[in-house]
Design a protein around this motif. Structure first.
Motif, PDB file in Angstrom:
ATOM      1  N   TYR A 236      14.721  40.568   3.550  1.00  0.00           N
ATOM      2  CA  TYR A 236      15.837  40.992   4.425  1.00  0.00           C
ATOM      3  C   TYR A 236      16.479  39.302   5.040  1.00  0.00           C
ATOM      4  CZ  TYR A 236      19.790  43.227   7.427  1.00  0.00           C
ATOM      5  OH  TYR A 236      20.705  44.039   7.767  1.00  0.00           O
ATOM      6  N   ARG A 237      18.153  39.414   4.624  1.00  0.00           N
ATOM      7  CA  ARG A 237      18.276  38.367   5.939  1.00  0.00           C
ATOM      8  C   ARG A 237      17.805  36.748   5.798  1.00  0.00           C
ATOM      9  NH1 ARG A 237      20.983  40.350  11.422  1.00  0.00           N
ATOM     10  NH2 ARG A 237      22.791  42.025  10.664  1.00  0.00           N
ATOM     11  N   ARG A 238      17.169  36.335   4.447  1.00  0.00           N
ATOM     12  CA  ARG A 238      16.199  35.274   4.380  1.00  0.00           C
ATOM     13  C   ARG A 238      16.903  34.400   3.484  1.00  0.00           C
ATOM     14  NH1 ARG A 238      11.148  34.937   3.454  1.00  0.00           N
ATOM     15  NH2 ARG A 238      10.782  33.563   4.715  1.00  0.00           N
ATOM     16  N   ALA A 239      18.032  35.685   2.688  1.00  0.00           N
ATOM     17  CA  ALA A 239      18.644  34.713   1.722  1.00  0.00           C
ATOM     18  C   ALA A 239      18.436  32.715   1.296  1.00  0.00           C
ATOM     19  CB  ALA A 239      19.960  34.433   1.208  1.00  0.00           C
ATOM     20  N   GLY A 240      17.998  32.356   0.639  1.00  0.00           N
ATOM     21  CA  GLY A 240      17.553  30.891   0.416  1.00  0.00           C
ATOM     22  C   GLY A 240      16.555  29.835   1.073  1.00  0.00           C
ATOM     23  N   CYS A 246       5.650  34.227  -3.211  1.00  0.00           N
ATOM     24  CA  CYS A 246       5.806  32.670  -3.893  1.00  0.00           C
ATOM     25  C   CYS A 246       6.755  31.817  -3.637  1.00  0.00           C
ATOM     26  CB  CYS A 246       6.392  33.425  -5.377  1.00  0.00           C
ATOM     27  SG  CYS A 246       7.715  33.935  -5.202  1.00  0.00           S
ATOM     28  N   GLY A 247       6.936  31.462  -3.051  1.00  0.00           N
ATOM     29  CA  GLY A 247       8.480  30.250  -2.247  1.00  0.00           C
ATOM     30  C   GLY A 247       9.644  30.045  -3.123  1.00  0.00           C
ATOM     31  N   THR A 248       9.360  31.166  -4.077  1.00  0.00           N
ATOM     32  CA  THR A 248      10.636  30.555  -4.685  1.00  0.00           C
ATOM     33  C   THR A 248      12.115  31.164  -3.844  1.00  0.00           C
ATOM     34  OG1 THR A 248      10.346  31.984  -6.639  1.00  0.00           O
ATOM     35  CG2 THR A 248      12.580  31.990  -6.529  1.00  0.00           C
ATOM     36  N   PRO A 249      13.419  30.861  -3.926  1.00  0.00           N
ATOM     37  CA  PRO A 249      14.622  31.379  -2.620  1.00  0.00           C
ATOM     38  C   PRO A 249      14.713  32.608  -2.922  1.00  0.00           C
ATOM     39  CG  PRO A 249      14.240  28.693  -3.938  1.00  0.00           C
ATOM     40  CD  PRO A 249      13.824  29.542  -4.391  1.00  0.00           C
ATOM     41  N   VAL A 250      14.963  33.010  -1.535  1.00  0.00           N
ATOM     42  CA  VAL A 250      14.789  34.520  -2.174  1.00  0.00           C
ATOM     43  C   VAL A 250      16.996  34.701  -2.079  1.00  0.00           C
ATOM     44  CG1 VAL A 250      15.588  36.714  -0.209  1.00  0.00           C
ATOM     45  CG2 VAL A 250      13.384  35.177   0.108  1.00  0.00           C
ATOM     46  N   ALA A 251      16.794  35.836  -3.175  1.00  0.00           N
ATOM     47  CA  ALA A 251      18.432  35.766  -4.090  1.00  0.00           C
ATOM     48  C   ALA A 251      18.995  36.328  -2.555  1.00  0.00           C
ATOM     49  CB  ALA A 251      17.870  35.978  -5.103  1.00  0.00           C
ATOM     50  N   THR A 252      20.736  36.488  -3.041  1.00  0.00           N
ATOM     51  CA  THR A 252      21.396  37.863  -2.503  1.00  0.00           C
ATOM     52  C   THR A 252      22.103  37.954  -3.351  1.00  0.00           C
ATOM     53  OG1 THR A 252      22.338  38.457  -0.232  1.00  0.00           O
ATOM     54  CG2 THR A 252      22.618  36.005  -0.848  1.00  0.00           C
ATOM     55  N   ALA A 253      22.785  39.380  -3.076  1.00  0.00           N
ATOM     56  CA  ALA A 253      24.666  39.227  -3.982  1.00  0.00           C
ATOM     57  C   ALA A 253      25.277  39.930  -3.254  1.00  0.00           C
ATOM     58  CB  ALA A 253      24.594  39.169  -5.307  1.00  0.00           C
ATOM     59  N   ALA A 254      25.902  40.642  -3.868  1.00  0.00           N
ATOM     60  CA  ALA A 254      27.097  41.734  -3.027  1.00  0.00           C
ATOM     61  C   ALA A 254      26.563  42.763  -3.513  1.00  0.00           C
ATOM     62  CB  ALA A 254      28.309  41.822  -2.653  1.00  0.00           C
ATOM     63  N   LEU A 255      26.582  44.380  -3.086  1.00  0.00           N
ATOM     64  CA  LEU A 255      25.939  45.199  -3.775  1.00  0.00           C
ATOM     65  C   LEU A 255      26.952  46.845  -3.186  1.00  0.00           C
ATOM     66  CD1 LEU A 255      24.980  46.580  -6.916  1.00  0.00           C
ATOM     67  CD2 LEU A 255      23.608  46.685  -5.378  1.00  0.00           C
ATOM     68  N   ALA A 256      28.031  47.114  -3.560  1.00  0.00           N
ATOM     69  CA  ALA A 256      28.407  48.510  -2.915  1.00  0.00           C
ATOM     70  C   ALA A 256      28.775  47.994  -1.990  1.00  0.00           C
ATOM     71  CB  ALA A 256      27.329  50.272  -3.092  1.00  0.00           C
ATOM     72  N   ALA A 257      28.763  47.125  -1.887  1.00  0.00           N
ATOM     73  CA  ALA A 257      29.707  46.584  -0.297  1.00  0.00           C
ATOM     74  C   ALA A 257      28.851  45.528   0.851  1.00  0.00           C
ATOM     75  CB  ALA A 257      30.956  47.375   0.110  1.00  0.00           C
ATOM     76  N   ARG A 258      27.602  45.930   0.627  1.00  0.00           N
ATOM     77  CA  ARG A 258      26.523  45.802   1.155  1.00  0.00           C
ATOM     78  C   ARG A 258      25.560  44.415   1.184  1.00  0.00           C
ATOM     79  NH1 ARG A 258      25.040  49.349   4.898  1.00  0.00           N
ATOM     80  NH2 ARG A 258      23.795  47.439   5.939  1.00  0.00           N
ATOM     81  N   ASN A 259      24.680  43.412   1.513  1.00  0.00           N
ATOM     82  CA  ASN A 259      24.202  42.410   0.911  1.00  0.00           C
ATOM     83  C   ASN A 259      23.195  42.519   0.360  1.00  0.00           C
ATOM     84  OD1 ASN A 259      26.165  41.089   1.258  1.00  0.00           O
ATOM     85  ND2 ASN A 259      25.387  40.147   3.563  1.00  0.00           N
ATOM     86  N   LEU A 260      22.593  42.259  -0.190  1.00  0.00           N
ATOM     87  CA  LEU A 260      21.416  42.734  -1.018  1.00  0.00           C
ATOM     88  C   LEU A 260      20.555  41.545  -1.238  1.00  0.00           C
ATOM     89  CD1 LEU A 260      19.314  44.349  -3.070  1.00  0.00           C
ATOM     90  CD2 LEU A 260      20.143  43.897  -5.008  1.00  0.00           C
ATOM     91  N   TYR A 261      18.863  41.640  -1.301  1.00  0.00           N
ATOM     92  CA  TYR A 261      18.373  40.741  -1.251  1.00  0.00           C
ATOM     93  C   TYR A 261      16.622  41.088  -2.146  1.00  0.00           C
ATOM     94  CZ  TYR A 261      20.477  39.912   3.240  1.00  0.00           C
ATOM     95  OH  TYR A 261      22.006  39.737   3.845  1.00  0.00           O
ATOM     96  N   TRP A 262      16.937  39.784  -2.675  1.00  0.00           N
ATOM     97  CA  TRP A 262      15.582  39.843  -3.476  1.00  0.00           C
ATOM     98  C   TRP A 262      14.694  38.699  -4.428  1.00  0.00           C
ATOM     99  CZ3 TRP A 262      19.955  39.911  -5.051  1.00  0.00           C
ATOM    100  CH2 TRP A 262      20.169  39.293  -6.483  1.00  0.00           C
ATOM    101  N   CYS A 263      13.680  38.909  -4.730  1.00  0.00           N
ATOM    102  CA  CYS A 263      12.924  37.734  -5.290  1.00  0.00           C
ATOM    103  C   CYS A 263      13.257  37.638  -6.664  1.00  0.00           C
ATOM    104  CB  CYS A 263      11.152  37.469  -4.517  1.00  0.00           C
ATOM    105  SG  CYS A 263      10.291  36.268  -5.417  1.00  0.00           S
ATOM    106  N   PRO A 264      13.758  36.893  -7.234  1.00  0.00           N
ATOM    107  CA  PRO A 264      14.260  36.661  -8.301  1.00  0.00           C
ATOM    108  C   PRO A 264      12.472  36.267  -9.228  1.00  0.00           C
ATOM    109  CG  PRO A 264      15.309  34.827  -7.575  1.00  0.00           C
ATOM    110  CD  PRO A 264      14.363  35.434  -7.006  1.00  0.00           C
TER     111      PRO A 264
END
Length: 269
Positions: A236-240, A246-264
């Protein structure tokens, strides 16, 4: 917007401060004045929460419903009273303490029937003992909507917000765009159990911590999280920023008007 654990903490605090006593209820701002006058001098019976909704119960047909929204806050203090500061929608004064409510989305006096109707539109709350996770599963298991969106839908599940949504999906390695109907029952039961545990911890400590002990800063040597909300989180709030696992950059995208965060990588499916 406060997540469900915040409302349950408030319910516990207000019950401790006011339950079983006659209270003075006012509205220095004036917007709640008519209802406040009906409650003034009444016994504050109890406080409870369902999802992001708080209920102050004065009787079977006198219940104050509060939804804090984005800007609502309660502030509590010991007597003596201080002059109201800012736009105080509702003030409650008990024997030893008082509280002021400012900026809520909703502050309204409801009947028991109206409260039942409101709660009937909400999904089960992981923090309530009367919650039925099967109710949520029946909706999720038939839905093409992503599990990330379903977890934020208060009609499906009450009290879960953006932080818990992102963190529980990461902790369980579930891709956020997985359709609800593609989950199996074991995955859902694990999601529910994790939410119950994480949110109960949030009630106890007053912040959201989702990082397992082996990934805490004092164990891994990384710098502690610096965020006004506090708490240690995975995505959460760790985009990039690098994933803590695992060290992969955290991804983010807008989903239902809110920011979603996840590790690809960790949530690749």
């Amino acid at each position: 917007m406060p997540e469900g654990h915040t409302l349950h903490r408030l319910a516990g605090l207000h019950g401790e401060l006011f339950a079983g006593t006659k209270v003075q209820v006012g509205s220095p701002q004036g917007r709640f004045a008519t209802s406040a006058s009906l409650l003034n001098g009444s016994v504050f019976e109890r406080a409870e929460a369902h999802g992001k909704h708080l209920f102050h119960c004065y009787g079977p047909d006198r219940v104050v419903h509060v939804h804090l929204g984005l800007y609502g806050t309660f502030t509590e203090a010991e007597l003596p009273l201080a002059e109201p500061r800012g736009q105080v929608r509702m003030r409650i004064v008990g024997r030893t303490h008082w509280t002021d409510l400012r900026g809520p989305t909703a502050c309204e006096l409801l009947t028991g029937e109206e409260v039942a109707a409101l709660r009937g539109r909400l999904g089960p709350d992981p923090l309530r003992r009367d919650a039925d996770p099967e109710q949520a599963w029946q909706r999720i298991s038939r839905s093409r909507t992503s599990i990330a969106a379903l977890l934020m839908d208060q009609k499906v599940l009450a009290g879960v917000g953006n932080v818990y949504r992102a963190e529980v999906l990461f902790r369980l390695a579930i891709p956020p765009y997985t359709p609800g109907r593609s989950l199996d029952r074991t995955q859902w039961e694990t999601i529910w159990a994790d939410l119950v545990e994480l949110m109960a911890d949030g009630v106890r400590v007053g912040r959201i911590d989702t990082v397992r002990p082996e990934h805490l800063p004092e164990v891994t040597g990384r710098a502690p999280r610096q965020d006004r909300h506090g708490g240690e989180v995975y995505v959460y709030r760790r985009a990039g920023m690098p994933c803590l696992i695992c060290g992969t950059p955290v991804a983010t995208a807008a989903l239902a008007a809110r920011n979603l965060y996840w590790c690809p990588t960790c949530q690749a499916g």
